[in-house]
Design an enzyme around this catalytic site. Structure first.
Site, PDB file in Angstrom:
ATOM      1  N   LYS A  35      -5.362 -13.108  -9.249  1.00  0.00           N
ATOM      2  CA  LYS A  35      -5.015 -11.870 -10.498  1.00  0.00           C
ATOM      3  C   LYS A  35      -4.432 -11.460 -10.759  1.00  0.00           C
ATOM      4  CE  LYS A  35      -5.177  -7.581  -7.648  1.00  0.00           C
ATOM      5  NZ  LYS A  35      -4.616  -6.766  -6.586  1.00  0.00           N
TER       6      LYS A  35
HETATM    7  O1  G3H Z   1      -2.581  -4.151  -6.916  1.00  0.00           O
HETATM    8  C1  G3H Z   1      -3.475  -2.507  -6.848  1.00  0.00           C
HETATM    9  C2  G3H Z   1      -3.141  -1.688  -5.843  1.00  0.00           C
HETATM   10  O2  G3H Z   1      -4.822  -1.430  -5.130  1.00  0.00           O
HETATM   11  C3  G3H Z   1      -2.120  -0.550  -6.567  1.00  0.00           C
HETATM   12  O3  G3H Z   1      -2.248   0.328  -5.216  1.00  0.00           O
HETATM   13  P1  G3H Z   1      -1.473   1.944  -5.128  1.00  0.00           P
HETATM   14  O4  G3H Z   1      -1.828   2.146  -6.365  1.00  0.00           O
HETATM   15  O5  G3H Z   1      -1.649   2.046  -4.148  1.00  0.00           O
HETATM   16  O6  G3H Z   1      -0.476   1.109  -5.052  1.00  0.00           O
END
Ligand code: G3H
Length: 241
Positions: free
Chosen positions: A89
């Site tokens: 990522k």
């Molecule tokens: O890496 C990205 C995540 O899906 C962010 O999720 P979150 O907003 O629940 O921390």
């Protein structure tokens, strides 16, 4: 026919075991916060995840370098360490986009992350990312609309689809760019993201289990079971056929 790819958004091994045992998952996604929660060696975490879900499934983890130069080196090292089914990522910052452009020319597998606008999706796709991860709930939380990001970007991705020859020339590999819906706090957000054109979603374990939950389904099964037991007791079809 389009199939939806479901990823589990966690590095917690117990949760990964539980969810991957039940559901048809494509892989696991993590981010630096998710990894840091485990307070363990990074390499061990990723290897343990592959051991649970299988080396044929996909694992995502994020590059943490702040310049394109360091990100490029991190991605090369990550591929050498974890193999072909590892996706890095990379954030949609200027340095991140620059790194994507360099890495995709070498056929690296990239997931663009930290996305909160349709243009970030389109730019990352042009730079050679295979997955683009918009943060649906984080967008909703600041009064914007995560689903609209997906709808707009999906329209443009459909209009600008590349031929296999164009992909090979630009990215050294053939793949379909996919919007990977991320950051969900409820089932409706997941459902609407898929309806808006997202071919993949990554969902944290608590929301994941709710994807198929319905109280009326449970009530229906309880009724079937009690009606059956009145006549056949504990017998299953294995005893009756
Ligand atoms: O890496 C990205 C995540 O899906 C962010 O999720 P979150 O907003 O629940 O921390």
């Amino acid at each position: 026919m389009m199939r939806v790819q479901y990823f589990i958004d966690t590095a917690n091994l117990e949760s990964i075991k539980k969810i991957s045992d039940i559901f048809p998952i494509t892989g696991v996604t993590t981010n630096p916060t998710i990894i840091a929660k485990e307070k363990r060696d990074f390499k061990e975490i990723i290897n343990d995840i592959f051991d649970i879900i299988g080396k044929d499934k996909i694992v995502h983890a994020q590059a943490v370098g702040s310049t394109a130069e360091i990100i490029v080196k991190e991605v090369q090292l990550l591929r050498d360490t974890f193999g072909e089914n590892f996706y890095t990522k990379i954030p949609v910052t200027p340095e991140g986009i620059k790194a994507m452009k360099i890495l995709s020319k070498d056929g690296h597998k990239i997931t663009a992350t930290g996305i909160l606008s349709p243009q970030q999706i389109i730019m990352a796709a042009e730079a050679g990312a295979e997955y683009m991860a918009p943060y649906i709930n984080r967008s909703d939380n600041i009064g914007e609309n995560g689903i609209e990001i997906v709808k707009d970007a999906y329209k443009i991705l459909e209009m600008t689809k590349k031929t296999d020859e164009e992909k090979l020339a630009r990215y050294k590999r053939i793949f379909e760019p996919k919007i990977l819906g991320a950051s969900f706090k409820n089932v409706r957000q997941v459902h609407e993201t898929i309806l808006a054109g997202s071919k993949s979603v990554t969902v944290a374990p608590d929301v994941f289990e709710k994807l198929i939950y319905h109280p009326y389904t449970d009530w229906s099964m309880d009724t079937f079971n009690s009606d059956w037991e009145k006549v056949y007791g504990e017998k299953t079809l294995l005893d009756l056929l």
